[in-house]
Design an enzyme around this catalytic site. Structure first.
Site, short mmCIF file in Angstrom:
data_model
loop_
_atom_site.label_atom_id
_atom_site.label_comp_id
_atom_site.label_asym_id
_atom_site.label_seq_id
_atom_site.Cartn_x
_atom_site.Cartn_y
_atom_site.Cartn_z
N GLY A 251 0.73 -0.71 0.09
CA GLY A 251 -0.53 -0.01 0.36
C GLY A 251 1.50 1.29 0.03
O GLY A 251 1.43 1.32 -0.60
N SER A 252 0.69 2.28 1.08
CA SER A 252 0.97 3.55 0.83
C SER A 252 2.24 3.78 1.32
O SER A 252 3.02 4.27 0.76
CB SER A 252 0.22 4.58 1.95
N THR A 253 2.33 2.59 1.98
CA THR A 253 4.25 2.60 2.46
C THR A 253 5.28 2.31 1.22
O THR A 253 6.22 2.48 1.18
CB THR A 253 4.27 1.84 3.39
#
Length: 647
Positions: free
Chosen positions: A365-367
């Protein structure tokens, strides 16, 4: 008169008398052979005399052979040839036997002789102990695994003698701290050998021997002890009853765990006893080396405590925390929950023996967004002050892509690269990564380490998974989902390793937890874990820009839950849909995470926290994982004595 007779006459008279005395007299119940017939039965006395006569004849014949009489010349020649032939045959057989022994059985006889004259000694060397990264000589290191001598107590009821099982049980009960009734039942169950107790310590064994009870036997064994229990189980692993590693480092580094010592040959004396004067010096005092890890048990405890708190709060399925030193790749802490106690591994679900931070793939995801921005900046596809328009929701082919807050905020409008990262905009990331050539984008991902293993020295690591090049280049939605961290998979440890590239200025390092073999008394590194040379894969300027942007994420964006006043911390939140085993995404299931750098601009620590399936409407990376990282950084500040405003 007797005096006038010659010796020859006397001999003849004696022979006649002897012959007469040998003639048996007829009893009243017998008749002579010339008279009327009676039973023709030979008396027992006559049979005995016939046997004596036969022996006399045999003696006479042997006397002739041995020379009691004066032999003739022919007899003398016969004897000579007979004795010579016997001697020749004996010499031939002796020579044949000597040849057989010298050529056929010489190796075997030589081996037997050496076994009788010499003995090989191999000192008992236990499995290597495992300690954390601190000084061993100064007794600052924490012990993670160690062997200790133990015993198994066996009872042989047939050898109890006059004592009954009740007597033996009554004597053993206070030593073993077990009820007398239980021991009595155990000892009375059979006449065969009974295993009474296992893992008997040396102290208890000495007490049992002091009882002087017949029928008891103490069998020496080794027991692997893990003093920290579950605190480092996911890294250290455990050994089974055969002392073979089954998980963690005990399995992956089996060769390092077992110490080998060359056997020493010592001569024996005539009684088979070893000659003490021939024992080499230092045989029983070999240098003790231990396996030292890069783990810092202080951070390991802090990470586990913070993770447990958030797991309980959000009732998550599982979680993990990883702390890396970005310039070296050293693993300072690696925690997974739930876990197990390696001392009693047989009481736990075998699924817990797998360290999922190393073995399980997931979509980050966004990491992953900071890594994508670093790729774009390094390739020159856009600059750090680039601006794109965020509609809040777009279509890529027939696939809709939207921001997590689209229904609340709608379009974000024009956003800079820092704003995109700060607000975690999916649409903004898609627009940015569209400016990068698809093939160049794919090659950059592979160069950073996707589609391969990180090379960590823990077992069962899979390779990360990226779509095939053809699919990635020709299908636009594949590149779009990759832009905000979905559509591919990697392990939590692999993600933390990628963030080390940004944290250390663009160098690819290999994560590892083994420091090497260290002498226990001097802290001398005897053998170091060989690590590949760091490889530059991103520019210093690109990674510095990303670190600066991640500092703004914590100060002003979604990562404010990790903020600590007076300290600069970089970070990025992540909330990703959870992929199903058969493809697609599981409805209502998510994986939340947060990656933090401390200090923000020149990091000494990269910290990743991941929670699997947290529950609640407010279960996001900012609420579930960011507080974990914040708590760990607070512990680091306390342990290292870091003053505020440190960068």
């Amino acid at each position: 008169m007797l005096e006038g007779r010659s010796r020859g006459e006397l001999s003849r008279v004696a022979l006649k008398r002897a012959s007469r005395s040998r003639q048996p007299a007829l009893s009243s119940g017998q008749r002579s052979l010339s008279g009327k017939a009676g039973p023709a039965r030979i008396p027992r006395r006559r049979r005995t005399e016939d046997g004596q006569h036969l022996l006399e004849q045999l003696g006479l014949w042997l006397g002739w052979i041995l020379g009691n009489r004066i032999p003739t010349a022919q007899q003398l020649n016969f004897r000579t040839w007979t004795i010579g032939l016997v001697l020749v045959i004996a010499l031939f057989l002796t020579g044949a036997r000597l040849i057989y022994l010298q050529h056929q059985q010489a190796p075997m006889l030589q081996e037997r002789a050496q076994a009788q004259q010499r003995a090989q000694l191999r000192p008992f060397i236990p499995r290597r102990s495992i300690l954390d990264r601190h000084s061993i000589a100064k007794q600052q290191a924490e012990l993670l695994a160690v062997d200790r001598p133990v015993y198994t107590l066996w009872a042989h009821p047939r050898l109890f003698g006059r004592r009954t099982p009740q007597d033996i049980a009554a004597a053993l009960a206070p030593v073993l701290r077990r009820p007398v009734e239980q021991l009595t039942e155990q000892l009375s169950s059979t006449n065969r050998a009974v295993r009474v107790e296992r893992w008997v310590s040396q102290e208890v064994a000495d007490q049992i021997q002091a009882l002087y009870l017949d029928g008891l036997e103490l069998v020496s064994e080794r027991q692997r002890i893990y003093p920290q229990k579950e605190m480092a189980a996911e890294v250290v692993g455990y050994v089974d009853l055969d002392h073979q590693g089954q998980a963690g480092l005990e399995y992956a580094q089996q060769g390092l765990m077992e110490r080998t010592v060359q056997p020493v040959t010592i001569p024996r004396d005539g009684y088979g006893q070893l000659l003490a004067a021939e024992v080499p010096e230092g045989l029983l005092q070999s240098r003790e080396t231990v396996l030292q890890l890069t783990l810092d048990m202080r951070l390991q405890r802090a990470a586990r405590a913070a993770l447990k708190t958030q797991l309980q709060r959000f009732q998550a399925l599982r979680g993990t925390v990883i702390i890396l030193q970005p310039r070296t790749g050293e693993i300072l802490a690696l925690v997974s929950e739930p876990t197990y106690d390696p001392n009693r591994y047989f009481e736990f679900d075998p699924g817990l023996f797998r360290n999922w931070a190393v073995t399980d793939l997931y979509e980050p995801g966004s990491t992953f967004k900071p890594i994508n921005i670093a790729i774009g900046l390094d390739a020159g596809a856009f600059s750090a002050d680039e601006r794109v328009y965020d509609e809040g929701r777009i279509l890529i082919g027939q696939w809709p892509i939207q921001n997590y807050d689209y229904h609340q905020r709608g379009a974000h409008g024009w956003m800079s690269v820092t704003d995109i990262l700060r607000q975690s905009s999916n649409v903004g990331m898609v627009h940015l990564m569209r400016r990068l050539d698809p093939r160049q984008y794919y090659n950059a991902l592979v160069r950073l380490g996707l589609n391969e293993r990180s090379g960590v020295d823990l077992p069962f690591e899979p390779a990360s998974r990226l779509k095939p090049l053809r699919q990635f280049v020709t299908v636009p939605v594949e590149r779009a989902t990759t832009a905000f961290g979905q559509g591919f998979a990697l392990t939590p440890l692999q993600l933390a390793s990628l963030h080390c590239i940004i944290a250390n200025g663009g160098w690819k390092v290999q994560p590892h937890v083994v420091r090497g073999l260290v002498e226990k008394d001097t802290d001398t590194l005897v053998w170091g874990s060989a690590q590949p040379q760091p490889v530059r894969v991103l520019s210093e300027q690109a990674t510095l820009s990303v670190r600066t942007q991640m500092r703004d994420v914590v100060d002003f964006g979604t990562g404010q839950s990790a903020k600590i006043e007076g300290y600069e911390i970089g970070g990025k939140t992540g909330t990703a849909q959870k992929a199903g085993v058969r493809g697609g995404y599981l409805p209502g299931k998510r994986i939340t995470s947060f990656v933090g750098y401390f200090p923000a601009i020149r990091p000494d620590y990269v910290i990743l926290a991941v929670l699997d399936e947290p529950r609640g409407e407010d279960a996001f990376g900012s609420t579930t994982a960011a507080p974990i990282v914040r708590s760990i950084i607070q512990e680091i500040i306390t342990l290292e004595g870091i003053r505020p405003n440190a960068t």
